[in-house]
Design an enzyme around this catalytic site. Structure first.
Site, PDB file in Angstrom:
ATOM      1  N   GLY A  11      25.236  48.068   1.568  1.00 58.91           N
ATOM      2  CA  GLY A  11      25.442  47.191   0.425  1.00 58.91           C
ATOM      3  C   GLY A  11      24.761  45.846   0.492  1.00 58.91           C
ATOM      4  CB  SER A  12      21.996  44.370   2.473  1.00 60.53           C
ATOM      5  OG  SER A  12      20.958  45.301   2.271  1.00 60.53           O
ATOM      6  CG  ASN A  13      19.029  45.833  -2.019  1.00 61.44           C
ATOM      7  OD1 ASN A  13      18.347  44.818  -2.062  1.00 61.44           O
ATOM      8  ND2 ASN A  13      18.619  46.955  -1.467  1.00 61.44           N
ATOM      9  CE  LYS A  64      25.201  64.967 -10.300  1.00 59.24           C
ATOM     10  NZ  LYS A  64      23.822  64.888  -9.898  1.00 59.24           N
ATOM     11  CG  MET A  89      22.386  57.097  -0.232  1.00 56.05           C
ATOM     12  SD  MET A  89      20.792  56.320  -0.509  1.00 56.05           S
ATOM     13  CE  MET A  89      19.832  57.105   0.749  1.00 56.05           C
ATOM     14  NE  ARG A  90      27.390  61.739  -3.788  1.00 57.54           N
ATOM     15  CZ  ARG A  90      27.307  62.761  -2.952  1.00 57.54           C
ATOM     16  NH1 ARG A  90      26.496  63.757  -3.203  1.00 57.54           N
ATOM     17  NH2 ARG A  90      28.051  62.804  -1.866  1.00 57.54           N
ATOM     18  CB  ILE A  92      21.742  59.287 -12.330  1.00 56.20           C
ATOM     19  CG1 ILE A  92      21.889  58.082 -11.393  1.00 56.20           C
ATOM     20  CG2 ILE A  92      22.494  59.064 -13.629  1.00 56.20           C
ATOM     21  CD1 ILE A  92      23.306  57.752 -10.983  1.00 56.20           C
ATOM     22  CG  ASN A 106      17.048  53.589  -7.420  1.00 61.54           C
ATOM     23  OD1 ASN A 106      17.982  53.173  -6.743  1.00 61.54           O
ATOM     24  ND2 ASN A 106      16.152  54.430  -6.953  1.00 61.54           N
ATOM     25  CG  HIS A 108      12.184  54.495  -3.567  1.00 63.67           C
ATOM     26  ND1 HIS A 108      13.104  55.375  -3.043  1.00 63.67           N
ATOM     27  CD2 HIS A 108      10.997  54.806  -3.014  1.00 63.67           C
ATOM     28  CE1 HIS A 108      12.476  56.202  -2.221  1.00 63.67           C
ATOM     29  NE2 HIS A 108      11.198  55.877  -2.188  1.00 63.67           N
TER      30      HIS A 108
END
Length: 192
Positions: A11-13, A64, A89-90, A92, A106, A108
């Site tokens: 969670g640093s971002n 899902k 990490m999933r 959408i 997002n 990356h």
């Protein structure tokens, strides 16, 4: 702008975005941190920052679509109008993509389209390329294939280790992501 941040890990971002919002640098409010990992450090960060947080896993649901339906319910409840993925990490799925068209971004750790997927930093390092970078993009149904909003290059030197490259990438992410989010919100407000 009522923002939800999705994260799966450290969670640093999330932290730098939350701090930028709190400091008034981003005209918005983080109304929800969602994590698919009940053990994620990001949940502790949200707790310390006083940001509402919820965690459940797709494994808790039979399909899902039901998992995403529960997320949609949370987003509606919090009146979220923009989603920021910060190490989520999933993929959408269609329900969220349809409910939030061009409203999910997002970050990356590579210069997309190079090195998409889970291990962008490692893949670039092992490929022995001379540069990699950071990309902020809109989310679509593919893996890191959505329209690119911003990119910044990171040079890989002969002295770089995997760890030093990760540090360089994170430094760029922590500066670039809040800047891009600020611009997106300002542009949306101008058009409204």
């Amino acid at each position: 702008m009522r923002i939800a941040v999705f994260a799966s890990g450290n969670g640093s971002n999330f932290q730098v975005i939350a701090e930028a919002v709190k400091a008034g640098k981003i005209d918005g409010e983080i109304v929800l941190l969602f994590s698919d990992n009940k053990q994620a450090k990001v949940l502790e960060r949200a707790e310390q920052l006083g940001i509402p947080h919820v965690s459940f896993s797709p494994k808790d649901f039979s399909e899902k679509s039901i998992y995403e339906g529960e997320i949609l319910h949370l987003l509606e409840e919090k009146k979220v109008n923009f989603i920021v993925l910060a190490g989520y990490m999933r993929l959408i799925g269609p329900a969220l993509l349809e409910a939030f068209p061009e409203k999910i971004i997002n970050i990356h750790p590579s210069l997309l389209p190079q090195f998409p997927g889970l291990h962008g930093i490692r893949d670039a390092y092992e490929a022995r390329v001379k540069e990699t970078g950071v990309t902020v993009h809109y989310v679509d149904k593919g893996v890191d294939t959505g329209p690119i909003i911003a990119q910044e290059r990171v040079i890989i030197t002969e002295d770089d280790t995997m760890s030093s490259l990760e540090d360089k990438i994170h430094q760029v992410e922590h500066r670039l992501y809040p800047e891009v989010l600020k611009k997106i919100i300002e542009n949306r407000e101008r058009r409204a």
